[in-house]
Motif scaffolding. Structure first.
Motif, PDB file in Angstrom:
ATOM      1  N   ILE A 299      44.943  71.235  28.079  1.00 45.19           N
ATOM      2  CA  ILE A 299      45.339  72.118  29.161  1.00 45.19           C
ATOM      3  C   ILE A 299      44.300  73.015  29.591  1.00 45.19           C
ATOM      4  CG2 ILE A 299      46.856  74.010  29.736  1.00 45.19           C
ATOM      5  CD1 ILE A 299      49.064  72.672  27.923  1.00 45.19           C
ATOM      6  N   GLY A 300      43.687  73.325  28.518  1.00 41.14           N
ATOM      7  CA  GLY A 300      42.269  74.352  28.784  1.00 41.14           C
ATOM      8  C   GLY A 300      41.271  73.541  29.449  1.00 41.14           C
ATOM      9  N   LEU A 301      41.104  72.300  29.145  1.00 40.48           N
ATOM     10  CA  LEU A 301      40.319  71.655  29.952  1.00 40.48           C
ATOM     11  C   LEU A 301      40.435  71.284  31.373  1.00 40.48           C
ATOM     12  CD1 LEU A 301      37.428  69.717  29.681  1.00 40.48           C
ATOM     13  CD2 LEU A 301      38.975  67.912  29.048  1.00 40.48           C
ATOM     14  N   VAL A 302      41.655  70.966  31.581  1.00 40.08           N
ATOM     15  CA  VAL A 302      41.996  70.844  32.911  1.00 40.08           C
ATOM     16  C   VAL A 302      42.103  72.084  33.815  1.00 40.08           C
ATOM     17  CG1 VAL A 302      43.930  70.295  34.506  1.00 40.08           C
ATOM     18  CG2 VAL A 302      43.394  68.756  32.542  1.00 40.08           C
ATOM     19  N   GLN A 303      42.196  73.334  32.906  1.00 42.67           N
ATOM     20  CA  GLN A 303      42.201  74.452  33.925  1.00 42.67           C
ATOM     21  C   GLN A 303      40.474  75.006  33.964  1.00 42.67           C
ATOM     22  OE1 GLN A 303      44.441  77.186  31.482  1.00 42.67           O
ATOM     23  NE2 GLN A 303      46.373  76.538  32.340  1.00 42.67           N
ATOM     24  N   ASP A 304      39.743  74.650  33.036  1.00 44.76           N
ATOM     25  CA  ASP A 304      38.155  75.046  33.275  1.00 44.76           C
ATOM     26  C   ASP A 304      37.664  74.332  34.259  1.00 44.76           C
ATOM     27  OD1 ASP A 304      38.474  76.971  31.379  1.00 44.76           O
ATOM     28  OD2 ASP A 304      38.068  75.585  29.734  1.00 44.76           O
ATOM     29  N   ASN A 305      38.113  72.849  34.368  1.00 46.87           N
ATOM     30  CA  ASN A 305      37.474  72.148  35.493  1.00 46.87           C
ATOM     31  C   ASN A 305      38.243  71.750  36.641  1.00 46.87           C
ATOM     32  OD1 ASN A 305      34.933  70.831  33.629  1.00 46.87           O
ATOM     33  ND2 ASN A 305      36.689  71.154  32.509  1.00 46.87           N
ATOM     34  N   GLN A 306      39.234  72.578  36.953  1.00 41.17           N
ATOM     35  CA  GLN A 306      39.968  72.458  38.063  1.00 41.17           C
ATOM     36  C   GLN A 306      39.309  72.203  39.301  1.00 41.17           C
ATOM     37  OE1 GLN A 306      42.969  75.215  38.348  1.00 41.17           O
ATOM     38  NE2 GLN A 306      44.454  74.208  39.813  1.00 41.17           N
ATOM     39  N   ASN A 307      38.291  73.202  39.606  1.00 41.29           N
ATOM     40  CA  ASN A 307      37.410  73.175  40.800  1.00 41.29           C
ATOM     41  C   ASN A 307      36.819  71.853  40.996  1.00 41.29           C
ATOM     42  OD1 ASN A 307      38.253  75.775  41.284  1.00 41.29           O
ATOM     43  ND2 ASN A 307      36.874  76.730  40.286  1.00 41.29           N
ATOM     44  N   GLN A 308      36.405  71.504  39.707  1.00 44.12           N
ATOM     45  CA  GLN A 308      35.697  69.975  39.892  1.00 44.12           C
ATOM     46  C   GLN A 308      36.460  68.782  40.069  1.00 44.12           C
ATOM     47  OE1 GLN A 308      34.886  72.300  37.604  1.00 44.12           O
ATOM     48  NE2 GLN A 308      32.925  73.099  38.096  1.00 44.12           N
ATOM     49  N   LEU A 309      37.642  68.949  39.413  1.00 46.94           N
ATOM     50  CA  LEU A 309      38.591  67.754  39.501  1.00 46.94           C
ATOM     51  C   LEU A 309      39.294  67.659  40.667  1.00 46.94           C
ATOM     52  CD1 LEU A 309      40.117  68.162  35.788  1.00 46.94           C
ATOM     53  CD2 LEU A 309      38.450  66.533  36.809  1.00 46.94           C
ATOM     54  N   ARG A 310      39.579  68.922  41.422  1.00 48.15           N
ATOM     55  CA  ARG A 310      40.331  68.633  42.709  1.00 48.15           C
ATOM     56  C   ARG A 310      39.600  68.049  43.873  1.00 48.15           C
ATOM     57  NH1 ARG A 310      40.899  73.738  43.435  1.00 48.15           N
ATOM     58  NH2 ARG A 310      42.974  73.933  42.579  1.00 48.15           N
ATOM     59  N   PRO A 311      38.260  68.109  44.171  1.00 46.74           N
ATOM     60  CA  PRO A 311      37.697  67.450  45.009  1.00 46.74           C
ATOM     61  C   PRO A 311      37.491  66.008  44.864  1.00 46.74           C
ATOM     62  CG  PRO A 311      36.374  69.353  44.807  1.00 46.74           C
ATOM     63  CD  PRO A 311      37.379  69.231  43.640  1.00 46.74           C
ATOM     64  N   ALA A 312      37.350  65.608  43.396  1.00 47.73           N
ATOM     65  CA  ALA A 312      37.282  64.192  42.999  1.00 47.73           C
ATOM     66  C   ALA A 312      38.712  63.446  43.104  1.00 47.73           C
ATOM     67  CB  ALA A 312      36.937  64.158  41.568  1.00 47.73           C
ATOM     68  N   MET A 313      39.514  64.312  42.921  1.00 48.44           N
ATOM     69  CA  MET A 313      41.108  63.706  43.059  1.00 48.44           C
ATOM     70  C   MET A 313      41.352  63.572  44.570  1.00 48.44           C
ATOM     71  SD  MET A 313      41.989  63.199  40.089  1.00 48.44           S
ATOM     72  CE  MET A 313      43.544  62.676  40.372  1.00 48.44           C
ATOM     73  N   GLN A 314      41.040  64.546  45.480  1.00 47.52           N
ATOM     74  CA  GLN A 314      41.028  64.271  46.713  1.00 47.52           C
ATOM     75  C   GLN A 314      40.341  63.148  47.395  1.00 47.52           C
ATOM     76  OE1 GLN A 314      39.961  68.077  48.395  1.00 47.52           O
ATOM     77  NE2 GLN A 314      41.939  69.156  47.698  1.00 47.52           N
ATOM     78  N   GLN A 315      39.044  63.169  46.708  1.00 53.35           N
ATOM     79  CA  GLN A 315      38.360  61.825  47.448  1.00 53.35           C
ATOM     80  C   GLN A 315      39.011  60.255  47.150  1.00 53.35           C
ATOM     81  OE1 GLN A 315      34.225  62.485  46.369  1.00 53.35           O
ATOM     82  NE2 GLN A 315      34.189  64.354  47.463  1.00 53.35           N
ATOM     83  N   LEU A 316      39.222  60.333  45.732  1.00 54.56           N
ATOM     84  CA  LEU A 316      40.013  59.284  45.175  1.00 54.56           C
ATOM     85  C   LEU A 316      41.272  58.818  45.966  1.00 54.56           C
ATOM     86  CD1 LEU A 316      40.228  57.258  43.097  1.00 54.56           C
ATOM     87  CD2 LEU A 316      41.354  58.562  41.465  1.00 54.56           C
ATOM     88  N   ALA A 317      42.104  60.047  46.264  1.00 55.70           N
ATOM     89  CA  ALA A 317      43.408  59.742  47.367  1.00 55.70           C
ATOM     90  C   ALA A 317      42.963  59.306  48.565  1.00 55.70           C
ATOM     91  CB  ALA A 317      43.960  61.103  47.317  1.00 55.70           C
ATOM     92  N   GLY A 318      41.708  59.706  49.061  1.00 58.36           N
ATOM     93  CA  GLY A 318      41.162  59.152  50.280  1.00 58.36           C
ATOM     94  C   GLY A 318      40.839  57.769  50.288  1.00 58.36           C
ATOM     95  N   VAL A 319      40.341  57.207  49.175  1.00 53.35           N
ATOM     96  CA  VAL A 319      39.868  55.901  49.101  1.00 53.35           C
ATOM     97  C   VAL A 319      41.030  55.129  48.638  1.00 53.35           C
ATOM     98  CG1 VAL A 319      38.726  54.454  47.443  1.00 53.35           C
ATOM     99  CG2 VAL A 319      37.714  56.609  48.108  1.00 53.35           C
ATOM    100  N   VAL A 320      42.144  55.629  48.164  1.00 55.73           N
ATOM    101  CA  VAL A 320      43.357  54.776  47.996  1.00 55.73           C
ATOM    102  C   VAL A 320      44.062  54.692  49.225  1.00 55.73           C
ATOM    103  CG1 VAL A 320      45.701  54.918  47.060  1.00 55.73           C
ATOM    104  CG2 VAL A 320      43.392  55.467  45.538  1.00 55.73           C
ATOM    105  N   ALA A 321      44.011  55.603  50.174  1.00 51.07           N
ATOM    106  CA  ALA A 321      44.589  55.594  51.475  1.00 51.07           C
ATOM    107  C   ALA A 321      43.799  54.551  52.552  1.00 51.07           C
ATOM    108  CB  ALA A 321      44.543  57.095  52.061  1.00 51.07           C
ATOM    109  N   ILE A 322      42.616  54.505  52.317  1.00 42.85           N
ATOM    110  CA  ILE A 322      41.786  53.416  53.294  1.00 42.85           C
ATOM    111  C   ILE A 322      42.280  52.156  52.611  1.00 42.85           C
ATOM    112  CG2 ILE A 322      39.457  52.609  53.690  1.00 42.85           C
ATOM    113  CD1 ILE A 322      38.817  55.564  53.537  1.00 42.85           C
TER     114      ILE A 322
END
Length: 329
Positions: free
Chosen positions: A251-274
């Protein structure tokens, strides 16, 4: 003195046989021999044996200290002979009781030491300091035998006679007697079923008594399982604590890297949508790629060389003859 080989062999054989017989008797009765015997003998008086048998355990505070050597009738009471190990003190006024060892009715002799000093060897524990248990199996067996002896027909007739005698009684009494009459008729009509039920109950108790060793082993195995779980309790506790700590760290790891993980997850969602939008095109491309792959595999099927043919590479041959050398230049 005659040499051993010159003596009468019959006498020697008889003497040897007697010696062997004495040794066998001593071996089978070693616990009764002085100095090397199995303990100190006592006996206790009981009002009833309660199912106690010879070779049953003798315990003090739950610890085996000897065994029962004999059970017999002496006058109006039962005499139980027992032997305890050397060095075991019973006190001067011990109390003896027959207790249930297993749920299926096995018994043992329990001794509660009391008083200063020690009971003299061969002494008796009197009736005033002994107690017998209540045997459930005997009670159930006696109940079944007693019920089987009841004449249900006569019982029903007796209730009918009582009902007729009190027919002029008040309504409440008549209702009670009528209920008793119906109860007696019901019991009489179900006599065979009741007898069958009691016989089956007696059979169940008999089977349980015959399977005593299996049930004792089952209970012992269950006890071993509980002991093992108890021993592993610390390990299970550490596992749960470590799992909880791991979840906290994740939980702490996800909270500490939330700013970095959010763009990566958004880009991954875009790739999956394409990929989802072009699913049909990708499937068609893969289907069309199959013939090309097959042809390419045939071309390079002879190792590292391309095996192919290019038509009309040399152009038309004039006069139907090949150039000098027989090949295209």
């Amino acid at each position: 003195m005659k040499p051993f080989r010159e003596r009468n062999p019959v006498t020697i054989g008889a003497f040897g046989g007697v010696v062997v017989l004495l040794l066998l008797l001593a071996a089978f009765n070693a616990d009764r021999l002085p100095f090397i015997g199995g303990g100190t003998d006592y006996h206790a008086a009981f009002r009833e044996a309660a199912g106690l048998k010879p070779k049953a355990e003798v315990r003090i505070a739950g610890v085996k200290v000897g065994k029962v050597t004999g059970v017999g009738l002496e006058g109006s009471h039962v005499r139980i002979d027992f032997r305890v190990d050397h060095g075991v003190s019973l006190g001067s006024t011990p109390f003896a009781s027959i207790r249930i060892r297993t749920v299926l009715g096995q018994k043992y002799l329990a001794i509660d030491p009391a008083g200063d000093g020690n009971l003299a060897k061969g002494s008796e524990i009197p009736l005033s300091r002994s107690a017998s248990p209540f045997d459930v199996l005997d009670a159930v067996g006696g109940l079944s035998q007693t019920v089987e002896k009841i004449d249900t027909v006569k019982l029903a007739q007796a209730f009918d006679a009582i009902s007729g005698t009190f027919k002029d009684s008040p309504a409440e009494v008549r209702a009670s007697l009528a209920g008793l009459s119906r109860l007696s008729k019901t019991i009489s009509s179900r006599d065979a079923q009741l007898q069958t039920l009691l016989q089956h109950a007696n059979g169940v108790t008999t089977v349980l008594a015959d399977r005593d060793a299996e049930f004792v082993k089952l209970v012992s195995d269950g006890n071993l399982l509980l002991v093992e779980v108890q021993h592993r309790r610390a390990a299970i506790h550490r596992l749960l604590v470590s799992t909880s700590a791991l979840s906290v760290q994740l939980i702490g790891l996800v909270q500490d890297n939330q700013n970095q993980l959010r763009p990566a997850m958004q880009q991954l969602a875009g790739v999956v949508a394409i990929l989802q939008r072009n699913e049909k095109s990708l499937a068609k491309g893969i289907a069309l790629l199959a013939p090309f792959v097959q042809g390419f595999a045939n071309v390079v099927g002879n190792g590292r060389w391309f095996d192919t043919y290019i038509a009309n590479l040399c152009g038309p041959v004039l006069g139907g003859a090949l150039p000098p050398g027989g090949v295209c230049q």
